[in-house]
Design a protein around this motif. Sequence first.
Motif, mmCIF file in Angstrom:
data_model
loop_
_atom_site.group_PDB
_atom_site.id
_atom_site.type_symbol
_atom_site.label_atom_id
_atom_site.label_comp_id
_atom_site.label_asym_id
_atom_site.label_seq_id
_atom_site.Cartn_x
_atom_site.Cartn_y
_atom_site.Cartn_z
ATOM 1 N N ASN A 250 0.827 -1.202 0.000
ATOM 2 C CA ASN A 250 0.000 0.000 0.000
ATOM 3 C C ASN A 250 0.868 1.263 0.000
ATOM 4 O O ASN A 250 0.686 2.172 0.798
ATOM 5 C CB ASN A 250 -0.979 0.017 1.186
ATOM 6 C CG ASN A 250 -2.078 1.061 1.013
ATOM 7 O OD1 ASN A 250 -2.443 1.407 -0.107
ATOM 8 N ND2 ASN A 250 -2.581 1.562 2.123
ATOM 9 N N ASN B 224 -0.339 -4.416 -3.473
ATOM 10 C CA ASN B 224 -1.537 -3.688 -3.025
ATOM 11 C C ASN B 224 -1.380 -2.180 -3.124
ATOM 12 O O ASN B 224 -1.660 -1.440 -2.170
ATOM 13 C CB ASN B 224 -1.887 -4.080 -1.580
ATOM 14 C CG ASN B 224 -2.066 -5.575 -1.408
ATOM 15 O OD1 ASN B 224 -2.700 -6.234 -2.235
ATOM 16 N ND2 ASN B 224 -1.492 -6.124 -0.349
ATOM 17 N N ASN C 185 -1.129 -7.240 -7.225
ATOM 18 C CA ASN C 185 -2.282 -6.376 -6.983
ATOM 19 C C ASN C 185 -1.897 -4.907 -7.088
ATOM 20 O O ASN C 185 -2.107 -4.107 -6.164
ATOM 21 C CB ASN C 185 -2.918 -6.671 -5.632
ATOM 22 C CG ASN C 185 -4.297 -6.044 -5.486
ATOM 23 O OD1 ASN C 185 -5.005 -5.830 -6.482
ATOM 24 N ND2 ASN C 185 -4.670 -5.715 -4.269
#
Length: 245
Positions: free
Chosen positions: A189, A214, A238
């Motif tokens: 992230n 992510n 991802n």
Amino acid sequence: AGITGATGSITADSTSISTNIGQAIISTCELAFTNVDVNENGAGISGSGNSDFTNVNINDNGGYGLTSNGDKTFTDVSISNNSSWGFSGSGNVDLQNVIIDSNSGTGITGFSGSFNADNSSLSANQNGGLSGSGDVTLTNCTIDGNSTGNNGGGMQVSGSINATDVSLQNNSGSKGGGLYLDGPLTADNLNIKGNNASNNGGGMHVNGTVSYTNSLLENNNSINGGGAFLIGENTFENISVKNNS
């Protein structure tokens, strides 16, 4: 200077050090400050010992905010609007709830060793956000709107970076508008958006292994590798990579 200390330590609580000609503090000893304002002096703090600051503001000084080669442990600290760098010097760095904002030089420069930051921000510094060498760990941090003519507008690091829940956006530099890294990157992230490089790697330029999960890599720009310019083994999982140019 407002205060000069050569030996022992300086401990201050609920203290204001302001509008002194020259440095606010010149010290070769340890500093332990709580609820202290160091504002509008000719320059901020010059030291060579460890600095342990809680609820300290170092703002609007005519030169740098802090220069010190000791370890720095900061909690609830603001270093903003100084006329040179925010803080500089070798040593380990540990930041919790720290704001480094709108300094005329690099936000943080010259660290060596471990660098840990949690819930902190580096924004709108005029010679880059973060520059140094060592192992960097970032959690819940924002690095936004920093610029430099050198590499790494947001961050320039020789070492390693481990980033979790980090926003790296709207920074600009030569190589690596958001990030220039010599070493491995491990990120979950880490959203890299809206950065610009005049050379390679609008979002990031990494010379090392990348493990990237992510995350967003969007709306970055450069002449080569708008999103990323990568040299090494890379693993993406991802990841949204879009609107880079």
